[in-house]
Motif scaffolding. Sequence first.
Motif, PDB file in Angstrom:
ATOM      1  N   PRO A  80     104.839  -1.155  92.955  1.00 27.61           N
ATOM      2  CA  PRO A  80     105.123  -0.088  93.924  1.00 27.61           C
ATOM      3  C   PRO A  80     104.792  -0.442  95.373  1.00 27.61           C
ATOM      4  O   PRO A  80     105.347   0.160  96.286  1.00 27.61           O
ATOM      5  CB  PRO A  80     104.283   1.081  93.433  1.00 27.61           C
ATOM      6  CG  PRO A  80     103.219   0.478  92.587  1.00 27.61           C
ATOM      7  CD  PRO A  80     103.817  -0.768  92.000  1.00 27.61           C
ATOM      8  N   SER A  81     103.934  -1.407  95.593  1.00 25.51           N
ATOM      9  CA  SER A  81     103.598  -1.757  96.977  1.00 25.51           C
ATOM     10  C   SER A  81     104.728  -2.518  97.669  1.00 25.51           C
ATOM     11  O   SER A  81     104.786  -2.554  98.897  1.00 25.51           O
ATOM     12  CB  SER A  81     102.305  -2.562  97.032  1.00 25.51           C
ATOM     13  OG  SER A  81     102.476  -3.799  96.370  1.00 25.51           O
ATOM     14  N   ILE A  82     105.646  -3.108  96.891  1.00 25.37           N
ATOM     15  CA  ILE A  82     106.744  -3.864  97.498  1.00 25.37           C
ATOM     16  C   ILE A  82     108.114  -3.404  97.012  1.00 25.37           C
ATOM     17  O   ILE A  82     109.132  -3.985  97.385  1.00 25.37           O
ATOM     18  CB  ILE A  82     106.588  -5.376  97.253  1.00 25.37           C
ATOM     19  CG1 ILE A  82     106.553  -5.685  95.762  1.00 25.37           C
ATOM     20  CG2 ILE A  82     105.366  -5.919  97.978  1.00 25.37           C
ATOM     21  CD1 ILE A  82     106.621  -7.163  95.425  1.00 25.37           C
ATOM     22  N   GLU A  83     108.155  -2.361  96.163  1.00 25.61           N
ATOM     23  CA  GLU A  83     109.421  -1.863  95.638  1.00 25.61           C
ATOM     24  C   GLU A  83     109.587  -0.384  95.954  1.00 25.61           C
ATOM     25  O   GLU A  83     108.611   0.363  95.998  1.00 25.61           O
ATOM     26  CB  GLU A  83     109.487  -2.018  94.117  1.00 25.61           C
ATOM     27  CG  GLU A  83     109.549  -3.432  93.634  1.00 25.61           C
ATOM     28  CD  GLU A  83     109.522  -3.532  92.118  1.00 25.61           C
ATOM     29  OE1 GLU A  83     110.244  -4.394  91.605  1.00 25.61           O
ATOM     30  OE2 GLU A  83     108.796  -2.770  91.463  1.00 25.61           O
ATOM     31  N   ASP A  84     110.834   0.012  96.164  1.00 23.62           N
ATOM     32  CA  ASP A  84     111.169   1.420  96.295  1.00 23.62           C
ATOM     33  C   ASP A  84     111.833   1.864  95.006  1.00 23.62           C
ATOM     34  O   ASP A  84     112.649   1.136  94.430  1.00 23.62           O
ATOM     35  CB  ASP A  84     112.127   1.656  97.460  1.00 23.62           C
ATOM     36  CG  ASP A  84     111.435   1.636  98.805  1.00 23.62           C
ATOM     37  OD1 ASP A  84     110.216   1.935  98.846  1.00 23.62           O
ATOM     38  OD2 ASP A  84     112.089   1.324  99.813  1.00 23.62           O
ATOM     39  N   LYS A  85     111.504   3.063  94.561  1.00 22.17           N
ATOM     40  CA  LYS A  85     112.110   3.634  93.364  1.00 22.17           C
ATOM     41  C   LYS A  85     113.225   4.573  93.799  1.00 22.17           C
ATOM     42  O   LYS A  85     113.030   5.428  94.666  1.00 22.17           O
ATOM     43  CB  LYS A  85     111.058   4.396  92.548  1.00 22.17           C
ATOM     44  CG  LYS A  85     111.609   5.039  91.306  1.00 22.17           C
ATOM     45  CD  LYS A  85     110.491   5.648  90.501  1.00 22.17           C
ATOM     46  CE  LYS A  85     110.767   7.106  90.286  1.00 22.17           C
ATOM     47  NZ  LYS A  85     109.793   7.734  89.422  1.00 22.17           N
ATOM     48  N   VAL A  86     114.376   4.402  93.183  1.00 22.30           N
ATOM     49  CA  VAL A  86     115.523   5.257  93.465  1.00 22.30           C
ATOM     50  C   VAL A  86     115.938   5.883  92.138  1.00 22.30           C
ATOM     51  O   VAL A  86     116.202   5.174  91.168  1.00 22.30           O
ATOM     52  CB  VAL A  86     116.692   4.445  94.068  1.00 22.30           C
ATOM     53  CG1 VAL A  86     117.888   5.346  94.321  1.00 22.30           C
ATOM     54  CG2 VAL A  86     116.249   3.739  95.337  1.00 22.30           C
ATOM     55  N   GLU A  87     115.958   7.210  92.097  1.00 21.01           N
ATOM     56  CA  GLU A  87     116.400   7.907  90.890  1.00 21.01           C
ATOM     57  C   GLU A  87     117.907   8.059  90.953  1.00 21.01           C
ATOM     58  O   GLU A  87     118.456   8.568  91.927  1.00 21.01           O
ATOM     59  CB  GLU A  87     115.702   9.257  90.771  1.00 21.01           C
ATOM     60  CG  GLU A  87     114.226   9.106  90.495  1.00 21.01           C
ATOM     61  CD  GLU A  87     113.526  10.415  90.192  1.00 21.01           C
ATOM     62  OE1 GLU A  87     114.207  11.428  89.929  1.00 21.01           O
ATOM     63  OE2 GLU A  87     112.289  10.424  90.197  1.00 21.01           O
ATOM     64  N   LEU A  88     118.578   7.608  89.910  1.00 18.74           N
ATOM     65  CA  LEU A  88     120.026   7.655  89.858  1.00 18.74           C
ATOM     66  C   LEU A  88     120.482   8.955  89.202  1.00 18.74           C
ATOM     67  O   LEU A  88     119.749   9.569  88.431  1.00 18.74           O
ATOM     68  CB  LEU A  88     120.564   6.447  89.091  1.00 18.74           C
ATOM     69  CG  LEU A  88     120.119   5.074  89.636  1.00 18.74           C
ATOM     70  CD1 LEU A  88     120.593   3.966  88.717  1.00 18.74           C
ATOM     71  CD2 LEU A  88     120.640   4.874  91.041  1.00 18.74           C
ATOM     72  N   ALA A  89     121.691   9.347  89.483  1.00 19.65           N
ATOM     73  CA  ALA A  89     122.224  10.609  88.976  1.00 19.65           C
ATOM     74  C   ALA A  89     122.321  10.627  87.453  1.00 19.65           C
ATOM     75  O   ALA A  89     122.271  11.684  86.841  1.00 19.65           O
ATOM     76  CB  ALA A  89     123.603  10.874  89.588  1.00 19.65           C
ATOM     77  N   GLU A  90     122.416   9.472  86.836  1.00 20.84           N
ATOM     78  CA  GLU A  90     122.562   9.399  85.385  1.00 20.84           C
ATOM     79  C   GLU A  90     121.234   9.575  84.651  1.00 20.84           C
ATOM     80  O   GLU A  90     121.165   9.364  83.451  1.00 20.84           O
ATOM     81  CB  GLU A  90     123.193   8.061  84.974  1.00 20.84           C
ATOM     82  CG  GLU A  90     124.571   7.831  85.538  1.00 20.84           C
ATOM     83  CD  GLU A  90     124.541   7.264  86.956  1.00 20.84           C
ATOM     84  OE1 GLU A  90     123.594   6.541  87.317  1.00 20.84           O
ATOM     85  OE2 GLU A  90     125.476   7.573  87.712  1.00 20.84           O
ATOM     86  N   GLY A  91     120.176   9.930  85.342  1.00 24.14           N
ATOM     87  CA  GLY A  91     118.870  10.098  84.709  1.00 24.14           C
ATOM     88  C   GLY A  91     118.094   8.805  84.556  1.00 24.14           C
ATOM     89  O   GLY A  91     117.129   8.745  83.803  1.00 24.14           O
TER      90      GLY A  91
END
Length: 118
Positions: A80-91
Amino acid sequence: MHRLLLWAVALFVSLAHAQFGFFDQMFGGNQQQHHNEPQNVPSDSAWYRGNVEKMRCDKYLCPDTLACVHFPHHCPCPFPSIEDKVELAEGNRLCASRGGFKDGETARKIELARKGML
């Protein structure tokens, strides 16, 4: 005379030891120092499978972090310190390297790519 001969032998032995000690280090003759170095992990997945089998999770077990969450898109990113989390529409969720972008820029670029605009 004895002293001189004894001194010459001692000097010869110490020079020979220094010379061959150098060559031992250069060409791998001194293997005992390498025993304390960390070893590479094995190339099979037995360790991972063993840990997965030990986990108890009555919801969803995230395959990359082994976190137990309610839904797959709730899984945390492994770094998490070097990555971004993106939630996709497909769950689902996607973890992407920030790559030096400012906050929110990774998610914006992913959304543009999903729309075919990038």
